[in-house]
Design a protein around this motif. Structure first.
Motif, PDB file in Angstrom:
ATOM      1  N   GLU A 267      38.945 -10.608   1.778  1.00 23.14           N
ATOM      2  CA  GLU A 267      39.649  -9.475   2.635  1.00 23.14           C
ATOM      3  C   GLU A 267      39.950  -8.226   1.195  1.00 23.14           C
ATOM      4  O   GLU A 267      39.462  -6.780   1.741  1.00 23.14           O
ATOM      5  CB  GLU A 267      39.901  -9.784   3.621  1.00 23.14           C
ATOM      6  N   GLY A 268      40.771  -8.925   0.411  1.00 20.64           N
ATOM      7  CA  GLY A 268      41.236  -7.756  -0.067  1.00 20.64           C
ATOM      8  C   GLY A 268      40.859  -7.099  -1.339  1.00 20.64           C
ATOM      9  O   GLY A 268      40.801  -5.971  -1.295  1.00 20.64           O
ATOM     10  N   ILE A 269      39.779  -7.758  -1.925  1.00 22.38           N
ATOM     11  CA  ILE A 269      38.347  -7.299  -2.515  1.00 22.38           C
ATOM     12  C   ILE A 269      37.166  -6.433  -1.962  1.00 22.38           C
ATOM     13  O   ILE A 269      37.388  -5.440  -2.519  1.00 22.38           O
ATOM     14  CB  ILE A 269      37.774  -8.923  -3.686  1.00 22.38           C
ATOM     15  N   GLU A 270      37.612  -6.627  -0.864  1.00 25.85           N
ATOM     16  CA  GLU A 270      36.337  -5.442   0.075  1.00 25.85           C
ATOM     17  C   GLU A 270      36.737  -4.080   0.169  1.00 25.85           C
ATOM     18  O   GLU A 270      36.226  -3.236  -0.203  1.00 25.85           O
ATOM     19  CB  GLU A 270      36.333  -6.444   1.199  1.00 25.85           C
ATOM     20  N   GLU A 271      37.980  -4.834   0.260  1.00 30.03           N
ATOM     21  CA  GLU A 271      38.973  -3.236   0.906  1.00 30.03           C
ATOM     22  C   GLU A 271      39.206  -2.281  -0.556  1.00 30.03           C
ATOM     23  O   GLU A 271      38.913  -0.695  -0.606  1.00 30.03           O
ATOM     24  CB  GLU A 271      40.486  -3.779   1.143  1.00 30.03           C
ATOM     25  N   ILE A 272      38.834  -2.625  -1.602  1.00 30.78           N
ATOM     26  CA  ILE A 272      38.572  -1.746  -3.002  1.00 30.78           C
ATOM     27  C   ILE A 272      37.785  -2.069  -3.996  1.00 30.78           C
ATOM     28  O   ILE A 272      37.652  -1.307  -4.987  1.00 30.78           O
ATOM     29  CB  ILE A 272      39.506  -2.516  -4.376  1.00 30.78           C
ATOM     30  N   GLY A 273      36.119  -2.285  -3.171  1.00 24.93           N
ATOM     31  CA  GLY A 273      34.567  -2.763  -3.645  1.00 24.93           C
ATOM     32  C   GLY A 273      34.532  -1.671  -4.492  1.00 24.93           C
ATOM     33  O   GLY A 273      33.902  -1.178  -5.156  1.00 24.93           O
ATOM     34  N   GLN A 274      34.657  -0.508  -3.039  1.00 24.30           N
ATOM     35  CA  GLN A 274      33.758   1.276  -3.364  1.00 24.30           C
ATOM     36  C   GLN A 274      34.286   1.723  -4.536  1.00 24.30           C
ATOM     37  O   GLN A 274      33.520   2.624  -5.517  1.00 24.30           O
ATOM     38  CB  GLN A 274      33.739   1.704  -2.718  1.00 24.30           C
ATOM     39  N   GLU A 275      35.541   1.332  -5.114  1.00 22.54           N
ATOM     40  CA  GLU A 275      36.518   2.339  -5.953  1.00 22.54           C
ATOM     41  C   GLU A 275      35.994   1.287  -7.520  1.00 22.54           C
ATOM     42  O   GLU A 275      36.645   2.173  -8.255  1.00 22.54           O
ATOM     43  CB  GLU A 275      37.870   2.164  -5.744  1.00 22.54           C
ATOM     44  N   LEU A 276      36.491   0.226  -7.341  1.00 20.28           N
ATOM     45  CA  LEU A 276      35.922  -0.809  -8.810  1.00 20.28           C
ATOM     46  C   LEU A 276      34.178   0.002  -8.550  1.00 20.28           C
ATOM     47  O   LEU A 276      33.778   0.049 -10.112  1.00 20.28           O
ATOM     48  CB  LEU A 276      35.112  -1.735  -8.040  1.00 20.28           C
ATOM     49  N   LEU A 277      33.464   0.474  -7.579  1.00 20.38           N
ATOM     50  CA  LEU A 277      32.439   1.108  -8.039  1.00 20.38           C
ATOM     51  C   LEU A 277      31.846   2.405  -8.611  1.00 20.38           C
ATOM     52  O   LEU A 277      31.175   2.121  -8.905  1.00 20.38           O
ATOM     53  CB  LEU A 277      30.858   0.322  -7.385  1.00 20.38           C
ATOM     54  N   ASP A 278      32.660   2.839  -7.598  1.00 24.21           N
ATOM     55  CA  ASP A 278      33.213   4.787  -7.784  1.00 24.21           C
ATOM     56  C   ASP A 278      33.800   4.848  -9.207  1.00 24.21           C
ATOM     57  O   ASP A 278      33.294   5.970  -9.681  1.00 24.21           O
ATOM     58  CB  ASP A 278      33.031   5.142  -6.502  1.00 24.21           C
ATOM     59  N   LYS A 279      34.709   4.754  -8.638  1.00 23.66           N
ATOM     60  CA  LYS A 279      35.901   4.853 -10.129  1.00 23.66           C
ATOM     61  C   LYS A 279      36.008   4.080 -11.458  1.00 23.66           C
ATOM     62  O   LYS A 279      35.858   4.785 -12.590  1.00 23.66           O
ATOM     63  CB  LYS A 279      36.444   5.024  -9.383  1.00 23.66           C
TER      64      LYS A 279
END
Length: 473
Positions: free
Chosen positions: A205-217
């Motif tokens: 659940e926590g990985i999903e919350e930061i997923g987009q940041e890891l991709l975008d930034k």
């Protein structure tokens, strides 16, 4: 012979249908002298039938004894085993010679045992993967390690409690832990820093919350490279604090069915996995514990899951391209409270009705789990030291200094309660293959979460029922 031995061939056939993996368990205790549970009766029957309380010879009577040791360690791990064997042969004071023989994969060793004659098994000591535990207990082939422990007054507190817990049923240590591991979360520290993420998530659940940041930034091509692996499925259930199978994970009594479809454990996991996949955070990278490692080591994925025994290989493959971090295996939801279980394999003494060979086997086992041997084994392979005092050895300390990421594995092992040691079922290899197939069906859009859970439960329950019918009185 008992019904279980009459149907041994079919039992082995069921066992070897899938590839080897890693595993689960817990220690159940009785305290008040009340009537024995089904599991206790099974364990007692096993002790009576297979071992007949074989008495070890005195060490003064075993000079010149040769024993055969079947193992399934190839490559670097095999070289480490051979080094230990040669050291024992050269230095032991009892005149014992160990003939170590590589048998291929774990399945191959069990299949070879199947064709041996009871009373002349071809081996005296055999390495068997953790999911073969229930099968070996019921095989009629073994002398429980507890018999050797009791006759030699060996102090089992020397063994890591959470490792011994996996192989201890009804207060009997059936086999000796040897190459044990737990799963870890590996992450790309450089990507996390670039994305401004300071805390590693402790759940899917926590990985999903930061997923987009890891991709975008963070520059990640994938958020998590998550292999479809039955062992991970079992670990995610344990991290929820729930049971895989009924009757206390098959430890309070013989498991008759899975529990993960009734307690919500499988649905919770598959729903979160499907959500990660649907957002493009966790693409299907294939089956197996190593399936996700390549994308991580190449710098594509920000996170992967893998065995503690994979640490050195990962660091070697990364080769300084980025800094590798380690964290505890993730929960499914942040609110979950549970723990991990071990994988790997243990050492089983076979009943060849030879007191001298049994004593020689036990002396070799004690050598293998000595602090010195275990510190060397850990440094060479990445598996946990089985013996607590191995941590005091200079070899162990230097290895931790060189690979500080391994500290995470030690802390995680100590932070997990033995009650999360995992399930005992005799059809685990087949069950893992079923789980992996159904997860793939779900990820590929062929089945809903509910249908995948229902189908895996139905298939595994049928296998358990058939096995129990054929092998239990």
């Amino acid at each position: 012979m008992r019904k279980k031995l009459v149907s041994l061939t079919m039992a082995v056939s069921m066992l070897i249908m899938a590839l080897a993996g890693c595993g689960n368990q817990s220690v159940q205790q009785t305290s008040n002298g009340s009537s024995k549970s089904e599991a206790e009766k099974t364990s007692q029957d096993q002790t009576d039938d297979s071992a007949d309380q074989v008495t070890m010879a005195d060490v003064s009577d075993i000079d010149g004894t040769t024993i055969s040791f079947w193992h399934s360690m190839g490559g670097v791990n095999g070289e480490a085993i051979q080094t230990l064997v040669e050291k024992f042969n050269k230095e032991n004071e009892y005149g014992i010679t160990v003939n170590a023989q590589y048998q291929g994969e774990y399945d191959d060793a069990i299949n070879k045992l199947k064709s041996a004659q009871i009373g002349n098994m071809g081996a005296d000591l055999v390495q068997v993967y953790e999911i073969g535990t229930r099968f070996m207990m019921e095989s009629g082939w073994i002398v429980p390690m507890q018999d050797c422990v009791d006759q030699d007054n060996y102090d089992v507190s020397k063994i890591e409690p959470n490792l011994a817990a996996y192989y201890t049923i009804d207060n009997q240590l059936y086999s000796m832990p040897f190459n044990s591991s737990t799963p870890l979360l590996y992450y790309n520290k450089d990507m996390f820093e670039k994305a401004g993420i300071k805390e590693v998530p402790d759940s899917l659940e926590g990985i999903e919350e930061i997923g987009q940041e890891l991709l975008d930034k963070g520059g990640a091509g994938e958020v998590i490279s998550l292999g479809v692996y039955g062992w991970f499925f079992e670990q995610f259930i344990g991290k929820q604090g729930l049971f895989y199978a009924n009757n206390g994970n098959g430890r309070e009594a013989l498991a008759t069915a899975v529990e993960f479809d009734k307690n919500g454990a499988a649905k919770n996991l598959l729903e979160e996995w499907k959500s990660l996949s649907g957002k493009g955070f966790a693409p299907n990278v294939g089956r197996g514990g190593d399936a996700g490692l390549a994308d991580f080591s190449s710098g594509k994925a920000a996170i992967t899951l893998g065995s503690t025994a994979s640490l050195k290989q990962i660091l070697q493959d990364v080769n300084g391209k980025f800094e590798v971090g380690t964290a505890y295996f993730p929960k499914v939801k942040k609110s979950d409270e549970g723990g991990v279980s071990i994988g790997g394999a243990s050492l089983w003494a076979l009943n060849n009705n030879d007191p001298k060979k049994l004593r020689a086997t036990w002396e070799f086992v004690k050598f293998l789990i000595s602090p010195e041997s275990q510190a060397y084994w850990n440094a060479q392979t990445g598996y946990f030291p089985v013996t607590v005092k191995a941590h005091e050895e200079d070899v162990f300390k230097k290895n931790i200094e060189q690979y500080p990421q391994f500290e995470t594995a030690i802390q995680q092992l100590h932070d997990s309660s033995p009650k999360y040691a995992g399930a005992l079922i005799s059809v685990f290899p087949e069950a893992r293959a079923t789980v992996e197939s159904e997860i793939e069906n779900m990820l590929n859009g062929k089945k809903s979460v509910d249908d995948a859970v229902a189908d895996m439960a139905e298939s595994i329950n049928k296998s358990i029922e058939e096995y129990n019918l054929l092998n239990m009185e």
